[in-house]
Design an enzyme around this catalytic site. Structure first.
Site, mmCIF file in Angstrom:
data_model
loop_
_atom_site.group_PDB
_atom_site.id
_atom_site.type_symbol
_atom_site.label_atom_id
_atom_site.label_comp_id
_atom_site.label_asym_id
_atom_site.label_seq_id
_atom_site.Cartn_x
_atom_site.Cartn_y
_atom_site.Cartn_z
ATOM 1 N N HIS A 5 8.997 58.517 37.341
ATOM 2 C CA HIS A 5 8.218 57.273 37.290
ATOM 3 C C HIS A 5 6.993 57.448 36.423
ATOM 4 O O HIS A 5 6.437 58.527 36.289
ATOM 5 C CB HIS A 5 7.806 56.805 38.692
ATOM 6 N N GLN A 33 3.497 65.562 41.888
ATOM 7 C CA GLN A 33 4.621 64.639 42.110
ATOM 8 C C GLN A 33 5.016 64.646 43.585
ATOM 9 O O GLN A 33 5.188 65.718 44.176
ATOM 10 C CB GLN A 33 5.816 65.049 41.240
HETATM 11 P P1 5GP Z 1 3.705 60.610 42.537
HETATM 12 O O1 5GP Z 1 2.734 61.217 43.530
HETATM 13 O O2 5GP Z 1 5.107 61.110 42.816
HETATM 14 O O3 5GP Z 1 3.306 60.749 41.118
HETATM 15 O O4 5GP Z 1 3.659 59.054 42.799
HETATM 16 C C1 5GP Z 1 4.316 58.433 43.842
HETATM 17 C C2 5GP Z 1 3.642 57.106 44.055
HETATM 18 O O5 5GP Z 1 4.494 56.305 44.842
HETATM 19 C C3 5GP Z 1 2.304 57.177 44.795
HETATM 20 O O6 5GP Z 1 1.278 56.634 43.976
HETATM 21 C C4 5GP Z 1 2.542 56.359 46.053
HETATM 22 O O7 5GP Z 1 1.426 55.595 46.441
HETATM 23 C C5 5GP Z 1 3.725 55.493 45.656
HETATM 24 N N1 5GP Z 1 4.585 55.100 46.756
HETATM 25 C C6 5GP Z 1 5.086 55.907 47.731
HETATM 26 N N2 5GP Z 1 5.875 55.225 48.566
HETATM 27 C C7 5GP Z 1 5.874 53.938 48.101
HETATM 28 C C8 5GP Z 1 6.528 52.747 48.563
HETATM 29 O O8 5GP Z 1 7.257 52.714 49.548
HETATM 30 N N3 5GP Z 1 6.300 51.614 47.851
HETATM 31 C C9 5GP Z 1 5.488 51.601 46.742
HETATM 32 N N4 5GP Z 1 5.342 50.442 46.123
HETATM 33 N N5 5GP Z 1 4.881 52.705 46.287
HETATM 34 C C10 5GP Z 1 5.063 53.856 46.976
#
Ligand code: 5GP
Length: 114
Positions: free
Chosen positions: A100, A94
């Site tokens: 999310h 994460q």
């Molecule tokens: P995690 O790594 O927390 O599971 O997922 C976070 C996700 O957010 C990643 O897939 C990354 O590409 C996406 N993400 C990060 N910053 C932004 C942003 O500013 N806009 C969008 N649309 N996605 C983002």
């Protein structure tokens, strides 16, 4: 008060996102770094840092989020399947501490995760 997460800033309209769905409880938009032809992030508008921060009062919200996943899968043409992923905590990968769901599809997805 802690800094807003990037997703809270998207909810508040402070930074743009390619929104594909929104209602009073949640919002879905395209991931900025897509890992598949379809890569949507579905987030609750309520600020919940991670899966581990859900409480019993969030149970109806979770049901709603799953209903929106089904609706989006249909609307985005994911008839042949998709993957729903929630990374939790640092070992889970994460990076944004606002709960999310990643909705991934549009091609056959391999297993297992890295
Ligand atoms: P995690 O790594 O927390 O599971 O997922 C976070 C996700 O957010 C990643 O897939 C990354 O590409 C996406 N993400 C990060 N910053 C932004 C942003 O500013 N806009 C969008 N649309 N996605 C983002």
């Amino acid at each position: 008060m802690a800094d807003k997460t990037i997703f809270k800033r998207i909810i508040d309209g402070e930074i743009p996102a390619e929104v594909v769905y929104e209602d009073n409880l949640c919002m879905a938009f395209r991931d900025v770094n897509p890992q598949a032809p379809v890569h949507i992030l579905l987030i609750p508008k309520k600020e919940i840092a991670s899966l581990n921060d859900l409480t019993d009062e969030d149970t109806p919200l979770l049901g709603h989020l799953y209903a929106v996943v089904r609706r989006l899968a249909k609307e985005l043409g994911l008839e042949s399947g998709y993957r729903l992923v929630t990374n939790c905590g640092s070992d889970g990968g994460q990076t944004v501490y606002h709960l999310h769901f990643h909705i991934l599809g549009g091609r056959p997805l391999s297993w297992s995760p890295g």
